[in-house]
Design a protein around this motif. Structure first.
Motif, mmCIF file in Angstrom:
data_model
loop_
_atom_site.group_PDB
_atom_site.id
_atom_site.type_symbol
_atom_site.label_atom_id
_atom_site.label_comp_id
_atom_site.label_asym_id
_atom_site.label_seq_id
_atom_site.Cartn_x
_atom_site.Cartn_y
_atom_site.Cartn_z
ATOM 1 N N GLU A 26 0.816 -1.006 -0.320
ATOM 2 C CA GLU A 26 -0.122 -0.191 0.030
ATOM 3 C C GLU A 26 0.689 1.121 0.543
ATOM 4 O O GLU A 26 0.601 2.395 -1.300
ATOM 5 N N ALA A 27 2.255 0.849 1.036
ATOM 6 C CA ALA A 27 2.915 2.413 0.623
ATOM 7 C C ALA A 27 3.061 2.277 -1.051
ATOM 8 O O ALA A 27 3.904 3.922 -0.679
ATOM 9 N N LEU A 28 3.893 1.182 -1.416
ATOM 10 C CA LEU A 28 4.682 1.514 -2.776
ATOM 11 C C LEU A 28 3.786 2.248 -3.218
ATOM 12 O O LEU A 28 3.880 3.258 -4.630
ATOM 13 N N GLY A 29 2.470 1.957 -3.438
ATOM 14 C CA GLY A 29 1.647 1.995 -4.241
ATOM 15 C C GLY A 29 1.066 3.532 -4.203
ATOM 16 O O GLY A 29 0.996 4.565 -4.943
ATOM 17 N N ALA A 30 0.936 4.453 -2.987
ATOM 18 C CA ALA A 30 1.308 5.238 -2.449
ATOM 19 C C ALA A 30 2.556 6.566 -2.783
ATOM 20 O O ALA A 30 2.110 7.620 -3.546
ATOM 21 N N ILE A 31 3.247 5.875 -2.246
ATOM 22 C CA ILE A 31 4.025 6.415 -3.220
ATOM 23 C C ILE A 31 4.591 7.385 -4.485
ATOM 24 O O ILE A 31 4.717 8.539 -5.364
ATOM 25 N N VAL A 86 -3.629 -13.701 0.324
ATOM 26 C CA VAL A 86 -4.642 -13.065 -0.850
ATOM 27 C C VAL A 86 -4.791 -11.436 -0.791
ATOM 28 O O VAL A 86 -4.887 -10.675 -1.740
ATOM 29 N N GLU A 87 -4.621 -10.224 0.739
ATOM 30 C CA GLU A 87 -4.854 -10.148 1.401
ATOM 31 C C GLU A 87 -3.671 -9.353 0.462
ATOM 32 O O GLU A 87 -3.282 -7.778 0.137
ATOM 33 N N VAL A 88 -2.483 -9.731 0.469
ATOM 34 C CA VAL A 88 -1.042 -8.567 -0.220
ATOM 35 C C VAL A 88 -1.142 -8.880 -1.323
ATOM 36 O O VAL A 88 -0.873 -7.685 -2.264
ATOM 37 N N GLN A 89 -1.445 -10.329 -2.371
ATOM 38 C CA GLN A 89 -2.480 -10.404 -3.633
ATOM 39 C C GLN A 89 -3.326 -9.173 -3.878
ATOM 40 O O GLN A 89 -2.787 -7.886 -5.025
ATOM 41 N N GLU A 90 -3.595 -8.629 -3.401
ATOM 42 C CA GLU A 90 -5.185 -7.765 -3.897
ATOM 43 C C GLU A 90 -4.594 -6.749 -3.341
ATOM 44 O O GLU A 90 -4.840 -5.583 -4.163
ATOM 45 N N THR A 91 -3.833 -6.073 -2.690
ATOM 46 C CA THR A 91 -2.720 -4.608 -2.329
ATOM 47 C C THR A 91 -1.743 -4.229 -2.996
ATOM 48 O O THR A 91 -1.923 -3.451 -3.868
ATOM 49 N N CYS A 92 -1.456 -5.921 -3.138
ATOM 50 C CA CYS A 92 -0.420 -4.994 -5.129
ATOM 51 C C CYS A 92 -0.982 -5.030 -5.776
ATOM 52 O O CYS A 92 -0.851 -3.414 -6.981
ATOM 53 N N GLU A 93 -2.474 -5.531 -6.731
ATOM 54 C CA GLU A 93 -3.291 -5.392 -7.552
ATOM 55 C C GLU A 93 -3.867 -4.097 -7.469
ATOM 56 O O GLU A 93 -3.447 -2.958 -8.453
ATOM 57 N N LEU A 94 -3.863 -3.274 -6.195
ATOM 58 C CA LEU A 94 -4.618 -1.891 -6.183
ATOM 59 C C LEU A 94 -3.419 -0.895 -6.626
ATOM 60 O O LEU A 94 -3.266 0.417 -7.104
ATOM 61 N N ALA A 95 -2.179 -0.927 -6.104
ATOM 62 C CA ALA A 95 -0.880 -0.804 -5.928
ATOM 63 C C ALA A 95 -0.456 -0.356 -6.970
ATOM 64 O O ALA A 95 -0.067 0.577 -7.791
ATOM 65 N N LEU A 96 -0.818 -1.521 -7.994
ATOM 66 C CA LEU A 96 -0.030 -1.464 -9.199
ATOM 67 C C LEU A 96 -0.709 -0.389 -10.773
ATOM 68 O O LEU A 96 -0.524 -0.016 -10.830
ATOM 69 N N ARG A 97 -2.058 -0.455 -10.097
ATOM 70 C CA ARG A 97 -3.207 -0.393 -10.625
ATOM 71 C C ARG A 97 -3.451 1.492 -10.364
ATOM 72 O O ARG A 97 -3.272 2.209 -10.869
ATOM 73 N N ARG A 98 -3.259 1.921 -9.382
ATOM 74 C CA ARG A 98 -2.641 3.013 -8.734
ATOM 75 C C ARG A 98 -1.498 3.968 -9.097
ATOM 76 O O ARG A 98 -1.437 4.922 -10.355
ATOM 77 N N ILE A 99 -0.510 2.668 -9.565
ATOM 78 C CA ILE A 99 0.893 3.443 -10.199
ATOM 79 C C ILE A 99 0.767 4.295 -11.309
ATOM 80 O O ILE A 99 1.347 4.617 -12.265
ATOM 81 N N GLU A 100 0.168 2.781 -12.112
ATOM 82 C CA GLU A 100 0.135 2.923 -13.881
ATOM 83 C C GLU A 100 -0.963 3.494 -14.441
ATOM 84 O O GLU A 100 -1.277 4.981 -15.235
ATOM 85 N N GLY A 101 -2.315 4.163 -13.301
ATOM 86 C CA GLY A 101 -2.842 5.126 -13.687
ATOM 87 C C GLY A 101 -2.088 6.534 -13.414
ATOM 88 O O GLY A 101 -3.081 7.432 -14.102
ATOM 89 N N GLN A 102 -1.634 7.109 -12.444
ATOM 90 C CA GLN A 102 -0.587 8.405 -12.355
ATOM 91 C C GLN A 102 -0.158 8.000 -13.905
ATOM 92 O O GLN A 102 0.129 9.326 -13.663
ATOM 93 N N LYS A 103 0.531 7.325 -13.909
ATOM 94 C CA LYS A 103 2.005 7.510 -14.790
ATOM 95 C C LYS A 103 1.110 7.774 -16.359
ATOM 96 O O LYS A 103 1.445 8.272 -16.854
ATOM 97 N N ASN A 104 -0.307 6.699 -16.867
ATOM 98 C CA ASN A 104 -0.844 7.782 -17.486
ATOM 99 C C ASN A 104 -1.642 8.554 -17.992
ATOM 100 O O ASN A 104 -1.875 9.530 -18.813
ATOM 101 N N ALA A 105 -1.991 9.121 -16.826
ATOM 102 C CA ALA A 105 -2.804 10.442 -16.908
ATOM 103 C C ALA A 105 -1.639 11.558 -16.520
ATOM 104 O O ALA A 105 -2.238 13.126 -17.510
ATOM 105 N N SER A 106 -0.700 11.589 -16.352
ATOM 106 C CA SER A 106 -0.323 12.430 -15.899
ATOM 107 C C SER A 106 1.587 12.887 -16.940
ATOM 108 O O SER A 106 1.693 12.917 -17.400
ATOM 109 N N THR A 146 1.713 12.229 -7.361
ATOM 110 C CA THR A 146 0.421 11.553 -6.631
ATOM 111 C C THR A 146 -0.716 12.879 -7.199
ATOM 112 O O THR A 146 -0.187 13.368 -7.471
ATOM 113 N N THR A 147 -1.178 12.553 -6.958
ATOM 114 C CA THR A 147 -2.744 12.671 -7.362
ATOM 115 C C THR A 147 -2.650 13.538 -6.080
ATOM 116 O O THR A 147 -2.722 13.491 -4.404
ATOM 117 N N ILE A 148 -3.038 15.090 -5.529
ATOM 118 C CA ILE A 148 -3.621 15.093 -4.386
ATOM 119 C C ILE A 148 -5.286 15.473 -3.774
ATOM 120 O O ILE A 148 -5.865 15.479 -5.151
#
Length: 94
Positions: A8-13, A32-52, A57-59
């Motif tokens: 989660e922290a890596l995704g937030a960074i 499962v908790e780690v897998q789901e959190t890794c998916e979320l973190a990856l989606r967040r990083i990819e989403g930010q990369k594609n958006a900007s 980081t999104t404010i």
């Protein structure tokens, strides 16, 4: 292997260099908790990369960082309620 809070922290960074570690943990960690959190973190990083086009980081207006991306615009309360009540739907992919 690492705990889900670390993912989660890596995704937030949001650094692109975290992607390989998150993918490795997604594939290797049996929790499962780690897998789901890794998916979320990856989606967040990819989403930010594609958006900007750059690592950033999104404010939030609330000055917080949520690991899950917001639901798509235009979903009704009924659609959201259905998604939350149906265990076969991953609410993090709405």
């Amino acid at each position: 292997m690492f705990i889900d809070q670390a993912a989660e922290a890596l995704g937030a960074i949001g650094l692109e260099k975290s992607i390989s570690l998150l993918k490795e943990s997604l594939a290797a960690d049996p929790a499962v908790e780690v897998q789901e959190t890794c998916e979320l973190a990856l989606r967040r990083i990819e989403g930010q990369k594609n958006a900007s086009g750059a690592e950033s980081t999104t404010i939030s207006p609330y000055l917080s960082v949520d690991p899950a991306l917001p639901a798509k615009q235009g979903l009704s309360v009924e659609q959201l309620r259905y998604a939350f009540e149906d265990n076969s739907i991953c609410v993090h992919r709405l």
